[in-house]
Write a protein that holds these residues in place. Structure first.
Motif, mmCIF file in Angstrom:
data_model
loop_
_atom_site.group_PDB
_atom_site.id
_atom_site.type_symbol
_atom_site.label_atom_id
_atom_site.label_comp_id
_atom_site.label_asym_id
_atom_site.label_seq_id
_atom_site.Cartn_x
_atom_site.Cartn_y
_atom_site.Cartn_z
ATOM 1 N N ILE A 1 0.852 -1.198 0.000
ATOM 2 C CA ILE A 1 0.000 0.000 0.000
ATOM 3 C C ILE A 1 0.886 1.246 0.000
ATOM 4 N N LEU B 1 -2.655 3.347 5.780
ATOM 5 C CA LEU B 1 -3.753 2.383 5.940
ATOM 6 C C LEU B 1 -4.673 2.928 7.040
ATOM 7 N N VAL C 1 3.155 -1.036 4.256
ATOM 8 C CA VAL C 1 2.458 0.246 4.179
ATOM 9 C C VAL C 1 3.478 1.388 4.147
ATOM 10 N N LYS D 1 -3.253 2.482 -3.677
ATOM 11 C CA LYS D 1 -3.606 3.506 -2.692
ATOM 12 C C LYS D 1 -4.726 2.972 -1.805
ATOM 13 N N ARG D 2 -4.983 3.643 -0.681
ATOM 14 C CA ARG D 2 -6.025 3.141 0.229
ATOM 15 C C ARG D 2 -7.412 3.169 -0.415
ATOM 16 N N LEU E 1 -8.589 0.019 -2.173
ATOM 17 C CA LEU E 1 -9.074 -1.130 -1.393
ATOM 18 C C LEU E 1 -10.584 -1.317 -1.511
#
Length: 520
Positions: free
Chosen positions: A227, A231, A274, A315-316, A319
């Motif tokens: 990531i 996060l 991360v 990227k977050r 998700l």
């Protein structure tokens, strides 16, 4: 009137010469800080900061970048050394020594009455011939099994056999094709750690530990998620949060975030790397799911891990994708291990591109940095040799090329010939300094080598620094990458010309002072 004009003209000449002399002295001072490290008998330099912290090193670029240098000409030379290190990874001391010799010789010629323009003209002619002659002598290596590869590693690694062996082993694992890739830097695979065992392995090291001890210490056949972000839930500013709609949105984002974390666990991800921080709720959920999480991973390490495991960085917000789509972003590793002693996470057997790591052990914290610098030099030199071949070391090539440059001088008319002389003299400096550092008389030994090279026609003859006798560098296994020599001479020529072109030094006004006057 005529006398006044002559006096004014003489004053201008003196001022210009004074500027040249000032710059030349600054360059000479910088060169003197590193020239004692050149060659197999070169000694170390101790650098001490205001807090008493000590760095002991033989590495030219480390000395140059760490030393205090306020003079602008000195900083120009240091920047050239940095460029050499960035481009090639070795040869900074040679470049510095030759640049100093070029500038000193050039200033001497100007002081004798040779116009700067003619000196520079001669420098260009001499350097062009020297570079051509050097390129012509490059000997290609015959694959990574060629014994010359280990000799390059050994010479650049300052005779540390364990480091040379590690670097060669890593080169064989990485392969010739990867080493020739201009975007790949072999030196970046080197890591030195106190208390570690020397080894080379297929994988990458993350210089961070798992987030907590409840997370697994070791995993095998792992899915990897990388990531390139924090996060954490998406943020809402305080103003929006104070409204009912904003608070509702906040709760929605928190729920979505937790759902995304559960999705990671459901996909069977074992390792999450991360870039930035990890939310407490995410840490708890992933710990319960038996996932190893490493946060605040350096971007360079994050990219290497992604490349090695075959993961696509996300990227977050990514998700939110469905499980099938998210699966395409996952990488794979054969083994992931948290080394608590070294405070690192090792990722081995990645499903992406092969990536070797050279782990160099050191007994104490004081020598970790120097062992790493030595290994990085060796790795850079091996890569340069694979790309451009090798040439004899010990200053033998430069001395042979100096003789070729001297032949060119005979065909140069006018004062430009004096600039050619500067190049010939600078090319003699590496061997002269190597011999001096070994405790022999440079003038005597240079004379012996020049006579021997002329008599035998061998350009690989130089001085054995143990016996003081003339010896063949190829037979002794003393070889350098051709690209290191070429770039060093080219860099030295560029900085010398830049310095010689400066005839006036003017102090700039401070920016704040300038802005204040403009405003007034």
């Amino acid at each position: 009137m005529s006398l006044k004009r002559e006096a004014t003209s003489g004053s201008e000449v003196d001022e210009r010469l004074a500027a040249l002399m000032t710059n030349s002295n600054a360059i000479r001072a910088i060169a003197s800080a590193v020239e004692g490290t050149l060659g197999p008998k070169g000694l170390d330099t101790m650098l001490v900061d205001k807090f008493g912290e000590v760095v002991i090193t033989n590495d030219g670029v480390t000395i140059l970048t760490m030393m205090e240098a306020n003079h602008p000409a000195a900083r120009m030379l240091i920047n050239i050394a940095k460029a050499q290190q960035e481009e090639i990874g070795d040869g900074t001391t040679t470049a510095t020594v030759m640049a100093s010799a070029l500038v000193s010789s050039g200033v001497e010629q100007v002081a004798r009455g040779v116009p700067v323009a003619r000196v520079i003209e001669g420098l260009r002619v001499g350097l062009k011939k020297a570079l051509e002659a050097m390129r012509a002598q490059a000997r290609p290596v015959k694959g990574l099994d060629d014994p010359l590869i280990r000799q390059v590693a050994l010479v650049a690694g300052r005779d540390h056999e364990d480091i040379a062996d590690l670097v060669v082993k890593a080169a064989l694992l990485i392969g010739e094709e990867k080493l020739k890739d201009t975007s790949f830097k072999f030196s970046e695979t080197v890591v030195a750690e106190e208390g570690a065992e020397n080894q080379v392995f297929m994988g990458v090291i993350i210089n961070k530990e798992r987030m907590n001890r409840q997370m697994p210490k070791e995993l095998e056949q792992v899915k990897v998620l990388v990531i390139d972000d924090a996060l954490e839930p998406e943020e809402i500013d305080d103003e929006a949060l104070s409204t009912e709609a904003g608070f509702t949105r906040y709760l929605q984002l928190q729920a979505e975030f937790k759902e995304n974390i559960r999705k990671i666990a459901t996909l069977g991800v074992g390792l999450v790397l991360v870039d930035r921080g990890v939310d407490d709720a995410a840490e708890e959920l992933l710990t319960d799911a038996g996932v190893m999480v490493v946060q605040r991973v350096a971007n360079k390490e994050l990219r290497k891990a992604a490349e090695h495991t075959g993961a696509r960085m996300i990227k977050r917000t990514g998700l939110k994708k469905g499980p099938d789509e998210l699966e395409k972003y996952l990488g794979h590793a054969g083994r992931v291990y948290n080394d608590e002693k070294l405070e690192q996470v090792w990722i081995q057997g990645g499903g992406g591109k092969p990536m070797a790591t050279v782990l160099v052990g050191a007994a104490t914290s004081e020598v970790v940095g120097e062992r790493e610098r030595i290994a990085k030099d060796a790795a850079s030199s091996v890569q340069a040799a694979v790309r451009g071949g090798v040439v004899p070391g010990g200053g033998s090539l430069e001395l042979a090329v100096a003789r070729e440059v001297e032949k060119v001088r005979a065909g140069i008319r006018g004062m430009a010939a004096y600039g050619v002389d500067c190049v010939a003299e600078a090319l003699k400096r590496p061997m002269s300094q190597i011999v001096a550092n070994a405790g022999f008389n440079p003038l005597e030994k240079l004379g012996d080598v020049i006579a021997a090279q002329a008599e035998t026609g061998k350009i690989s003859l130089a001085i054995d620094c143990d016996s003081g006798q003339v010896a063949d560098m190829y037979e002794m296994g003393i070889v350098d990458p051709a690209d290191v020599k070429l770039y060093a001479l080219k860099a030295a020529g560029e900085v010398a010309e830049a310095i010689l072109r400066i005839d006036t030094i003017i102090k700039k006004r401070e920016e704040k002072e300038t802005q204040a006057k403009d405003a007034g």
